[in-house]
Design an enzyme around this catalytic site. Structure first.
Site, PDB file in Angstrom:
ATOM      1  N   ARG A  84       0.955  -1.126  -0.083  1.00 44.35           N
ATOM      2  CA  ARG A  84      -0.061  -0.054  -0.107  1.00 44.35           C
ATOM      3  C   ARG A  84       0.956   1.268   0.033  1.00 44.35           C
ATOM      4  NH1 ARG A  84      -2.821   2.854   4.833  1.00 44.35           N
ATOM      5  NH2 ARG A  84      -4.931   3.640   4.102  1.00 44.35           N
ATOM      6  N   GLU A 128      -9.135   7.896   5.455  1.00 51.52           N
ATOM      7  CA  GLU A 128     -10.019   7.801   6.689  1.00 51.52           C
ATOM      8  C   GLU A 128     -11.034   9.427   6.547  1.00 51.52           C
ATOM      9  OE1 GLU A 128      -7.146   5.918   9.781  1.00 51.52           O
ATOM     10  OE2 GLU A 128      -7.090   8.172   9.663  1.00 51.52           O
ATOM     11  N   GLU A 172      -5.793  -0.697   7.959  1.00 54.19           N
ATOM     12  CA  GLU A 172      -4.471  -0.134   8.750  1.00 54.19           C
ATOM     13  C   GLU A 172      -4.942  -0.895  10.063  1.00 54.19           C
ATOM     14  OE1 GLU A 172      -3.949   4.031   9.284  1.00 54.19           O
ATOM     15  OE2 GLU A 172      -4.333   4.498   7.249  1.00 54.19           O
TER      16      GLU A 172
END
Length: 528
Positions: free
Chosen positions: A231, A322, A424
């Site tokens: 990522r 996010e 995450e």
């Protein structure tokens, strides 16, 4: 995630005893101890016998040391009135099992609801004597909420032993209930690492070693440990020049050269984007909402098309990072969902224009907050936003219990019919700092109960998060990505791209220790 922003995090309970990593196999069962064979798993909820039964109906109990009484039924099931428990006031080893025959050869999955206080030498479900390699799933440390775990196996020869095992110290306990053994298999397609900090680290002199101390390529070391996805975050015009298009292209080549897949994480900012900050890039600061939609499209297309042109097409793309509260504030705030949806659609359209096979992920933090996810994705659905994957950040010291993560994963995967993944997670292997900068997590009071700040605690945390995602029903648990495993304490590679003297608060959560050696937790990436 923005490390600095989370310095004002809430203090969680202090860590309990570590769940040790040793998986000591109980002695093979003599023929005299085998249960009478059946073709289906019986008394799966331990409801047949009431309280205090050492050998529940349909099950057998075995202990080489004659400690059968450490296995018993008692009140308080996940459903129904009763459960199986392992506990003793003295150290014990015990197995509760059923031996099945007459099975059709093929793939099967054992599912069970479990709880554990932790501290055992080992506590796990096993499928053995199945004609293939034994399969195990360790019980997570979860003294409050129940967690469902799964164990897949291939049956060859029509027989299999379903086994519940404890090798425990005095006072250690587990609860097990509501088992099932059904056809089908499980596994994780994504076992990833976020390598966004790697290029800058190496340019500033950072080195990486194998667990034995041999210097090597960290991408290869992580790949050889089991990582199959890399990522990379993308900023638009960062102050230090890292995590821009050029640096992303360079690291993407290394990821793909190792045979790994690529996830590109667009922040649509020059700095960290997270629930507390979604700052527009400086170059876009005066743009109208209409122009911002064009900016998002052009930037997304430009980066992804350049990746494609060099033979490293993105396999998955996050449109925003996010984005609990939206992105590109104020125009793209969740206070104006129609505009946020327009920005998301621009990014999605650009990604699909480059490669129709690229999967689209929408990523929120606070992975244990089901109300947040329902509200957010209900709005996305109402606005006609099309996507493939729901991605979550889940850090147990901020985001709640593993049982809350499981509840949310199960609910949103079913509610929206989507694959889900933890994009995450991380955990500290120690609390002290290697550089002068205070670590994000540096107090024992901040740790998740049952998971110490140790190599073992870090390993068990990653293992248990992966087990929870694997257990999402209907194969919708896609995988897990470990956040910034290569962000070690290298001078100049701090959290603030505009400040070369800023320190790193993350080195105690990397997957390389303070001697730059690969930590055991990396091996969990080889998860089935």
């Amino acid at each position: 995630m923005h490390p600095a922003r989370h310095r004002s995090r809430s203090r969680l309970r202090a860590a309990a005893l570590a769940a040790a990593l040793g998986a000591l196999l109980l002695a093979p069962l003599p023929a005299a101890h085998r249960a009478e064979a059946a073709s289906t798993l019986t008394n799966t909820g331990f409801e047949a016998d009431g309280t205090g039964t050492a050998t529940p109906s349909g099950w057998s109990t075995y202990s080489a040391a004659g400690q059968n009484s450490a296995s018993f039924t008692e009140a308080g099931g996940h459903t129904g009135g009763y459960r199986l428990s392992h506990w003793s006031s003295a150290a014990y080893k015990v197995e509760t099992y059923q031996y099945l025959t007459g099975l059709t050869d093929g793939s099967y999955t054992l599912s069970a609801w479990v709880r554990s206080g932790g501290g055992q030498n080992s506590a796990y479900l096993a499928l053995r004597n199945c004609g293939s390699a034994e399969q195990r799933t360790d019980l997570p440390v979860t003294s409050s909420g129940w967690i469902r775990i799964v164990t897949p196996v291939t049956v060859v020869g029509g027989a299999c032993t379903i086994s519940i095992n404890s090798d425990a110290n005095a006072g250690n306990w587990i609860n097990v209930d509501d088992l099932s053994f059904t056809s089908g298999t499980t596994g994780l397609a994504v076992k990833g690492v976020d390598l966004s900090a790697l290029k800058k680290s190496e340019d500033l002199g950072g080195t990486y070693k194998s667990s034995s101390g041999t210097t090597g390529d960290p991408v290869a070391l992580l790949r050889n440990s089991g990582a199959n996805y890399g990522r990379l975050k993308v900023w638009v015009n960062p102050a230090d020049g890292y995590n821009d298009k050029a640096r992303v292209l360079a690291t993407a080549k290394r990821i793909k050269a190792q045979g790994m897949k690529l996830l590109v994480d667009f922040h649509y900012s020059d700095v960290w984007a997270d629930p507390g900050a979604q700052t527009k890039p400086a170059a876009w600061s005066g743009h109208s909402y209409t122009q911002l939609k064009t900016d998002v499209y052009n930037h997304t297309y430009d980066v992804l098309n350049a990746l494609k042109a060099q033979g490293t097409t993105a396999d998955m793309v996050q449109i925003g990072n996010e984005i609990n509260t939206g992105m590109l504030w104020p125009e793209g705030s969740t206070s104006n969902w129609s505009q946020l949806a327009g920005l998301l659609k621009s990014g999605i359209s650009a990604a699909k224009a480059v490669s129709s096979n690229t999967q689209i992920a929408l990523h929120l933090a606070n992975g244990g907050d089901n109300t947040l996810y329902r509200t957010w994705f209900d709005n996305a659905t109402a606005q006609g936003v099309s996507y493939d994957v729901i991605a979550l950040s889940f850090y147990g010291y901020w985001h709640g219990a593993l049982s809350s993560l499981q509840t949310n994963l199960d609910d949103v995967s079913a509610r929206y019919g989507k694959k889900v993944m933890v994009a995450e997670t991380a955990y500290p292997f120690r609390l002290d700092s290697e550089d002068a900068h205070e670590n994000i997590i540096d107090l024992s009071s901040e740790l998740v109960s049952g998971y110490p700040a140790s190599s073992a605690g870090q390993t068990v945390w990653l293992r248990d998060v992966m087990n929870v995602v694997e257990a999402v029903p209907n194969g919708r648990g896609l995988g897990v990505i470990y956040w910034e495993p290569t962000w070690t304490a290298v001078a100049g590679n701090g959290w603030d791209p505009a400040d070369p003297s800023s320190g790193n608060g993350w080195e105690n959560q990397a997957l390389f220790d303070y001697d730059s050696r690969l930590l055991p937790a990396a091996g969990v990436l080889a998860h089935r």
